[in-house]
Design a protein around this motif. Structure first.
Motif, PDB file in Angstrom:
ATOM      1  N   HIS A 174       0.850  -1.199   0.000  1.00  0.00           N
ATOM      2  CA  HIS A 174       0.000   0.000   0.000  1.00  0.00           C
ATOM      3  C   HIS A 174       0.884   1.246   0.000  1.00  0.00           C
ATOM      4  O   HIS A 174       1.654   1.461   0.928  1.00  0.00           O
ATOM      5  N   TRP A 175       0.754   2.036  -1.052  1.00  0.00           N
ATOM      6  CA  TRP A 175       1.542   3.262  -1.189  1.00  0.00           C
ATOM      7  C   TRP A 175       0.684   4.460  -0.820  1.00  0.00           C
ATOM      8  O   TRP A 175      -0.454   4.577  -1.280  1.00  0.00           O
ATOM      9  N   ILE A 176       1.216   5.337   0.008  1.00  0.00           N
ATOM     10  CA  ILE A 176       0.526   6.570   0.392  1.00  0.00           C
ATOM     11  C   ILE A 176       1.149   7.733  -0.376  1.00  0.00           C
ATOM     12  O   ILE A 176       2.354   7.985  -0.268  1.00  0.00           O
ATOM     13  N   ASP A 177       0.325   8.427  -1.146  1.00  0.00           N
ATOM     14  CA  ASP A 177       0.818   9.545  -1.961  1.00  0.00           C
ATOM     15  C   ASP A 177       1.268  10.695  -1.049  1.00  0.00           C
ATOM     16  O   ASP A 177       0.734  10.892   0.040  1.00  0.00           O
ATOM     17  N   TRP A 178       2.242  11.438  -1.539  1.00  0.00           N
ATOM     18  CA  TRP A 178       2.855  12.512  -0.745  1.00  0.00           C
ATOM     19  C   TRP A 178       2.827  13.841  -1.487  1.00  0.00           C
ATOM     20  O   TRP A 178       3.305  14.843  -0.968  1.00  0.00           O
ATOM     21  N   ARG A 179       2.223  13.862  -2.708  1.00  0.00           N
ATOM     22  CA  ARG A 179       2.407  15.018  -3.592  1.00  0.00           C
ATOM     23  C   ARG A 179       1.279  16.034  -3.432  1.00  0.00           C
ATOM     24  O   ARG A 179       0.448  16.199  -4.327  1.00  0.00           O
ATOM     25  N   TYR A 180       1.233  16.690  -2.268  1.00  0.00           N
ATOM     26  CA  TYR A 180       0.212  17.709  -2.037  1.00  0.00           C
ATOM     27  C   TYR A 180       0.673  18.663  -0.951  1.00  0.00           C
ATOM     28  O   TYR A 180       1.606  18.384  -0.204  1.00  0.00           O
ATOM     29  N   ARG A 181       0.000  19.779  -0.880  1.00  0.00           N
ATOM     30  CA  ARG A 181       0.223  20.801   0.147  1.00  0.00           C
ATOM     31  C   ARG A 181      -1.110  21.021   0.850  1.00  0.00           C
ATOM     32  O   ARG A 181      -2.142  20.527   0.374  1.00  0.00           O
ATOM     33  N   PRO A 182      -1.117  21.766   1.975  1.00  0.00           N
ATOM     34  CA  PRO A 182      -2.372  21.906   2.724  1.00  0.00           C
ATOM     35  C   PRO A 182      -3.519  22.430   1.866  1.00  0.00           C
ATOM     36  O   PRO A 182      -4.649  21.934   1.959  1.00  0.00           O
ATOM     37  N   GLU A 183      -3.250  23.394   0.993  1.00  0.00           N
ATOM     38  CA  GLU A 183      -4.327  24.016   0.223  1.00  0.00           C
ATOM     39  C   GLU A 183      -4.931  23.079  -0.827  1.00  0.00           C
ATOM     40  O   GLU A 183      -5.976  23.365  -1.398  1.00  0.00           O
ATOM     41  N   ASP A 184      -4.307  21.929  -1.091  1.00  0.00           N
ATOM     42  CA  ASP A 184      -4.863  20.954  -2.037  1.00  0.00           C
ATOM     43  C   ASP A 184      -5.994  20.118  -1.431  1.00  0.00           C
ATOM     44  O   ASP A 184      -6.702  19.407  -2.145  1.00  0.00           O
ATOM     45  N   ASN A 185      -6.109  20.144  -0.104  1.00  0.00           N
ATOM     46  CA  ASN A 185      -7.167  19.423   0.615  1.00  0.00           C
ATOM     47  C   ASN A 185      -7.194  17.917   0.306  1.00  0.00           C
ATOM     48  O   ASN A 185      -8.255  17.311   0.208  1.00  0.00           O
ATOM     49  N   LYS A 186      -6.020  17.337   0.138  1.00  0.00           N
ATOM     50  CA  LYS A 186      -5.940  15.897  -0.171  1.00  0.00           C
ATOM     51  C   LYS A 186      -5.586  15.050   1.046  1.00  0.00           C
ATOM     52  O   LYS A 186      -5.713  13.821   1.000  1.00  0.00           O
ATOM     53  N   LEU A 187      -5.103  15.670   2.106  1.00  0.00           N
ATOM     54  CA  LEU A 187      -4.674  14.882   3.271  1.00  0.00           C
ATOM     55  C   LEU A 187      -5.776  13.972   3.815  1.00  0.00           C
ATOM     56  O   LEU A 187      -5.502  12.796   4.100  1.00  0.00           O
ATOM     57  N   PRO A 188      -7.043  14.456   3.945  1.00  0.00           N
ATOM     58  CA  PRO A 188      -8.075  13.578   4.525  1.00  0.00           C
ATOM     59  C   PRO A 188      -8.224  12.253   3.783  1.00  0.00           C
ATOM     60  O   PRO A 188      -8.441  11.211   4.400  1.00  0.00           O
ATOM     61  N   ARG A 189      -8.083  12.293   2.447  1.00  0.00           N
ATOM     62  CA  ARG A 189      -8.217  11.060   1.667  1.00  0.00           C
ATOM     63  C   ARG A 189      -7.149  10.034   2.085  1.00  0.00           C
ATOM     64  O   ARG A 189      -7.439   8.835   2.249  1.00  0.00           O
ATOM     65  N   PHE A 190      -5.926  10.487   2.287  1.00  0.00           N
ATOM     66  CA  PHE A 190      -4.860   9.537   2.621  1.00  0.00           C
ATOM     67  C   PHE A 190      -4.931   9.107   4.086  1.00  0.00           C
ATOM     68  O   PHE A 190      -4.587   7.976   4.418  1.00  0.00           O
ATOM     69  N   LEU A 191      -5.415   9.990   4.952  1.00  0.00           N
ATOM     70  CA  LEU A 191      -5.650   9.559   6.347  1.00  0.00           C
ATOM     71  C   LEU A 191      -6.701   8.455   6.371  1.00  0.00           C
ATOM     72  O   LEU A 191      -6.563   7.467   7.099  1.00  0.00           O
ATOM     73  N   ASN A 192      -7.739   8.597   5.530  1.00  0.00           N
ATOM     74  CA  ASN A 192      -8.761   7.541   5.440  1.00  0.00           C
ATOM     75  C   ASN A 192      -8.164   6.230   4.960  1.00  0.00           C
ATOM     76  O   ASN A 192      -8.520   5.151   5.449  1.00  0.00           O
ATOM     77  N   GLU A 193      -7.266   6.318   3.976  1.00  0.00           N
ATOM     78  CA  GLU A 193      -6.632   5.094   3.462  1.00  0.00           C
ATOM     79  C   GLU A 193      -5.828   4.404   4.560  1.00  0.00           C
ATOM     80  O   GLU A 193      -5.843   3.175   4.691  1.00  0.00           O
ATOM     81  N   ILE A 194      -5.094   5.192   5.346  1.00  0.00           N
ATOM     82  CA  ILE A 194      -4.276   4.624   6.431  1.00  0.00           C
ATOM     83  C   ILE A 194      -5.188   3.976   7.474  1.00  0.00           C
ATOM     84  O   ILE A 194      -4.949   2.855   7.932  1.00  0.00           O
ATOM     85  N   HIS A 195      -6.261   4.677   7.824  1.00  0.00           N
ATOM     86  CA  HIS A 195      -7.202   4.119   8.808  1.00  0.00           C
ATOM     87  C   HIS A 195      -7.873   2.860   8.258  1.00  0.00           C
ATOM     88  O   HIS A 195      -8.217   1.951   9.017  1.00  0.00           O
ATOM     89  N   GLY A 196      -8.042   2.799   6.931  1.00  0.00           N
ATOM     90  CA  GLY A 196      -8.610   1.607   6.306  1.00  0.00           C
ATOM     91  C   GLY A 196      -7.736   0.371   6.495  1.00  0.00           C
ATOM     92  O   GLY A 196      -8.225  -0.753   6.488  1.00  0.00           O
ATOM     93  N   ASP A 197      -6.431   0.585   6.676  1.00  0.00           N
ATOM     94  CA  ASP A 197      -5.498  -0.516   6.979  1.00  0.00           C
ATOM     95  C   ASP A 197      -5.418  -0.769   8.493  1.00  0.00           C
ATOM     96  O   ASP A 197      -4.566  -1.542   8.935  1.00  0.00           O
ATOM     97  N   ARG A 198      -6.226  -0.067   9.270  1.00  0.00           N
ATOM     98  CA  ARG A 198      -6.144  -0.070  10.740  1.00  0.00           C
ATOM     99  C   ARG A 198      -4.819   0.514  11.228  1.00  0.00           C
ATOM    100  O   ARG A 198      -4.272   0.105  12.269  1.00  0.00           O
ATOM    101  N   GLY A 199      -4.303   1.444  10.443  1.00  0.00           N
ATOM    102  CA  GLY A 199      -3.071   2.122  10.817  1.00  0.00           C
ATOM    103  C   GLY A 199      -3.365   3.488  11.416  1.00  0.00           C
ATOM    104  O   GLY A 199      -4.526   3.889  11.559  1.00  0.00           O
ATOM    105  N   ILE A 200      -2.294   4.197  11.771  1.00  0.00           N
ATOM    106  CA  ILE A 200      -2.419   5.560  12.296  1.00  0.00           C
ATOM    107  C   ILE A 200      -1.444   6.478  11.548  1.00  0.00           C
ATOM    108  O   ILE A 200      -0.459   6.010  10.970  1.00  0.00           O
ATOM    109  N   ALA A 201      -1.747   7.771  11.610  1.00  0.00           N
ATOM    110  CA  ALA A 201      -0.903   8.773  10.948  1.00  0.00           C
ATOM    111  C   ALA A 201      -0.330   9.698  12.025  1.00  0.00           C
ATOM    112  O   ALA A 201      -1.071  10.348  12.754  1.00  0.00           O
TER     113      ALA A 201
END
Ligand SMILES: [Zn+2]
Ligand SMILES: [Zn+2]
Length: 328
Positions: free
Chosen positions: A106-133
């Motif tokens: 499982h690869w987590i994308d890193w290519r964004y800044r705060p104003e792109d509003n993409k962080l929530p999507r990847f936090l959801n992906e991590i939580h989907g693996d039962r992981g934490i950020a």
């Protein structure tokens, strides 16, 4: 120069590390932030395992920059007494964070800044693996390393990264400010070791878990049931007691009246212990012997939490606990 293909090599077979070592409740020492030759580190996986042994670790998290490749090889290095957790360090343009507990591949994308509003999507992906950020080194002085996303969306904060320095002092101050404003992010410490002479396990997060396995270690970290020390030579115990009720690190002590806070410090003679509360620093006590216990008395009406720090005389951090919450 001419490049030609040779004969095909053997196909790659993923070998992730087992996610379970034991089901024995206890305090487990680990390093949540490590790099190897799979990203910009020089350490080989073998050297990381050797360093983890030298540091007395029970677990570590593999956190390569922006790639999950190492997560598919740790099975070659796993042992029956060492938990290796898959992860990744996402080095976004608004700061770095660790995905802890990623499924292999499982690869987590890193290519964004705060104003792109993409962080929530990847936090959801991590939580989907039962992981934490866990947000890393929020005040790292290098360009692009400082944290610019919201704090409260994260599952934890790395307040101590490698040998203690002013950026760690700033991270602890920010964490404490959030805590006093009723936003609790569990604090962790990790080495972020890349190459010699970086010391694996300096510092280390000691977590209370119901077993040495991936899910239970993550649950312990996410619950704040942990403390951070500079080496396996130090052990901290912090409890709060009111009558017959008692709570430990990351726990809640419910009930009014007088609360006795007890800190046992092993392996840190010549240091100073400090109790921090919602009002700031409450009291300091010298730690003179190799196994010392200090006590303070407070009430839930006076403070919503207590936490402890142990520092050397020059103010270098030796140990830091997550809080115990006091509920009237
Ligand atoms: Zn980083
Ligand atoms: Zn790193």
């Amino acid at each position: 120069m001419t490049l030609t293909f040779g004969a095909p090599g053997p196909a790659f077979t993923p070998e992730p590390a087992p996610t379970m070592v034991n089901d024995t409740p206890g305090w487990y020492r680990g390093d949540l932030h490590l790099h190897t030759v799979h990203s910009d580190g020089s350490y080989t996986p073998e050297e990381i395992v050797a360093g983890a042994d030298a540091a007395g670790l029970d677990y570590f998290v593999s956190t390569e920059h922006n790639t999950p490749t190492a997560n598919s090889i740790w099975g070659r290095h796993a042992r029956p007494d060492l938990l290796i957790v898959g992860g990744e360090e996402a080095t976004t343009r608004g700061g770095h964070y660790n995905a802890v507990g990623l499924d292999p591949g499982h690869w987590i994308d890193w290519r964004y800044r705060p104003e792109d509003n993409k962080l929530p999507r990847f936090l959801n992906e991590i939580h989907g693996d039962r992981g934490i950020a866990v947000l890393n080194h929020p005040f790292c002085p290098f360009k692009g390393c400082d944290w610019r996303f919201p704090y409260e969306v994260m599952d934890g904060i790395e307040v101590w990264n490698g040998p203690w320095d002013p950026s760690d002092e700033a991270a602890v101050a920010k964490w404490d400010e959030l805590l006093r404003a009723e936003t609790f992010l569990p604090a962790v410490g990790a080495s972020d070791a890349h190459r010699s002479p970086n010391v694996i396990g300096l510092p280390q997060t000691v977590v209370r878990a119901q077993g040495l396995n991936q899910g239970k270690i993550i649950k312990g970290v996410a619950g704040g049931h942990s403390y951070i020390v500079e080496s396996s030579g130090q052990t901290l115990q912090l409890t709060a007691q009111s009558g017959s009720k008692r709570a430990g690190i990351g726990g809640r002590l419910v009930g009014g009246g007088s609360v006795v806070v007890r800190l046992r410090v092993q392996g840190a003679p010549g240091t100073v212990a400090a109790l921090h509360t919602g009002d700031g620093l409450t009291a300091v006590e010298p730690i003179e012997t190799n196994d010392a216990t200090v006590t303070w008395t407070t009430t839930a009406a006076a403070t919503r939490f207590v936490r402890a720090e142990v520092r050397s005389p020059d103010s270098t951090m030796v140990g830091l606990t997550n809080p115990i919450f006091l509920v009237p």
